[in-house]
Design an enzyme around this catalytic site. Structure first.
Site, PDB file in Angstrom:
ATOM      1  N   VAL A  66      -9.362  -5.464   4.281  1.00  0.00           N
ATOM      2  CA  VAL A  66     -10.331  -6.190   2.997  1.00  0.00           C
ATOM      3  C   VAL A  66      -9.991  -7.218   2.895  1.00  0.00           C
ATOM      4  CG1 VAL A  66     -11.091  -3.773   1.758  1.00  0.00           C
ATOM      5  CG2 VAL A  66      -8.884  -5.009   1.207  1.00  0.00           C
ATOM      6  N   ASN A  92     -10.971  -0.012  -4.232  1.00  0.00           N
ATOM      7  CA  ASN A  92      -9.331   1.190  -4.641  1.00  0.00           C
ATOM      8  C   ASN A  92      -8.036   1.030  -3.067  1.00  0.00           C
ATOM      9  OD1 ASN A  92      -8.326   3.164  -5.366  1.00  0.00           O
ATOM     10  ND2 ASN A  92      -8.552   4.090  -2.776  1.00  0.00           N
ATOM     11  N   TYR A 159       2.583  -7.145  -7.818  1.00  0.00           N
ATOM     12  CA  TYR A 159       1.446  -6.486  -8.083  1.00  0.00           C
ATOM     13  C   TYR A 159       0.870  -5.861  -9.453  1.00  0.00           C
ATOM     14  CZ  TYR A 159      -0.193  -1.031  -8.512  1.00  0.00           C
ATOM     15  OH  TYR A 159      -0.921   0.060  -8.940  1.00  0.00           O
ATOM     16  N   LYS A 163      -2.962  -7.305 -10.149  1.00  0.00           N
ATOM     17  CA  LYS A 163      -3.566  -6.080 -10.559  1.00  0.00           C
ATOM     18  C   LYS A 163      -4.461  -6.696 -11.614  1.00  0.00           C
ATOM     19  CE  LYS A 163      -4.013  -1.940  -8.096  1.00  0.00           C
ATOM     20  NZ  LYS A 163      -5.075  -1.404  -8.149  1.00  0.00           N
ATOM     21  N   THR A 194       0.224  10.608  -5.544  1.00  0.00           N
ATOM     22  CA  THR A 194      -0.930   9.760  -4.217  1.00  0.00           C
ATOM     23  C   THR A 194       0.292   9.155  -3.022  1.00  0.00           C
ATOM     24  OG1 THR A 194      -1.116   7.072  -4.224  1.00  0.00           O
ATOM     25  CG2 THR A 194      -2.619   8.739  -5.826  1.00  0.00           C
TER      26      THR A 194
END
Length: 260
Positions: A66, A92, A159, A163, A194
């Site tokens: 993306v 996501n 990270y 975010k 996940t």
């Protein structure tokens, strides 16, 4: 049969091959939507599409990063050409690996920024161009509890910064496009079980380590992909048609405070 909340609506889901993205796709399909999923691994997307939509009528996939503007545009164009429109985007796609700040390389920072923040920016931009033609839509971004709180056990500076950018982007787009009928919200999960953890731990380590985080959450357990997917559907649906610019904590109570 009960009314399907997303009957004939068209959704794009990045990171849609596994985890939260796959769970969201499954719920949207059960509610009548048609879905375009994205991820970097073509084989995973193909298998997920086959599993969720065996007859091949309501799922399409676009492989690629993306962070590539062409991929973002292809996602939007695929939704429009294959299904006739675009109503919903779930941003996501992401990566996660706890890393001490001084151990981070420039390449790490670029990877987090590209996939998480730049990807959300580009896909949203391509989608909004289509949504403004048809009177509106909804975008739900997957942010993170780590953007709101630093956790010593999981150093995640790059990270978390990416975010946090997603959270800021959410609020800015919500204001800029409110008069176009486009709502933009985000969810901010804590520890959700996940496959992302298997990208930096062995299956044995995952089975050993993840249960140690149950007690981190006041509600007593880690999250499941469905926990976040259900919150995404709420923000995307008509039940939330007076909600925009919010970052919804879906974190088992972590950001509310500490029990002890």
């Amino acid at each position: 049969m009960s009314e399907q909340r997303f009957e004939n609506r068209v959704a794009i889901i990045t990171g849609g091959g596994t985890g939260i993205g796959k769970a969201t796709a499954a719920l949207l399909l059960a509610e009548g939507a048609r879905v375009v999923i994205n991820g970097r691994r073509e084989a995973v997307l193909r298998e997920t599409a086959r599993e969720l939509d065996p007859d091949g009528r309501r799922v399409r996939w676009v492989a690629g990063s993306v962070a590539d503007e062409q991929v973002a545009r292809e996602l939007a164009s695929t939704a429009v050409t294959e299904f006739g429109g675009l109503d919903l985007v779930v941003n996501n796609a992401g990566v996660f690996k706890p890393t001490p700040f001084l151990d981070h390389r420039v390449e790490d920072f670029d990877r987090y920024s590209d996939i998480i923040l730049k990807g959300t920016f580009l896909v949203s931009q391509a989608a909004i161009r289509e949504m403004t033609k048809t009177g509106g839509g909804s975008i739900v971004n997957v942010g993170s509890m780590w953007a709101e709180q630093a956790i010593g056990a999981t150093p995640s500076s790059a990270y978390s910064a990416a975010k946090a950018g997603v959270h800021a982007l959410t609020r800015n787009l919500a204001i800029e496009f409110a008069d176009k009928g486009i709502r933009v919200n985000a969810v901010a999960p804590a520890v959700v079980e996940t496959p992302v953890y298997e990208t930096f731990m062995s299956p044995e380590q995952v089975r050993e380590v993840l249960p140690t985080f149950h007690g981190f959450h006041p509600l007593g357990r880690n999250g499941r992909p469905d926990d976040v997917a259900k919150a995404i559907l709420y923000l995307a649906g008509l039940e939330a048609d007076w909600v925009t610019g919010t970052v919804l904590a879906v974190d088992g109570g972590v950001t509310a405070g500490r029990q002890a």
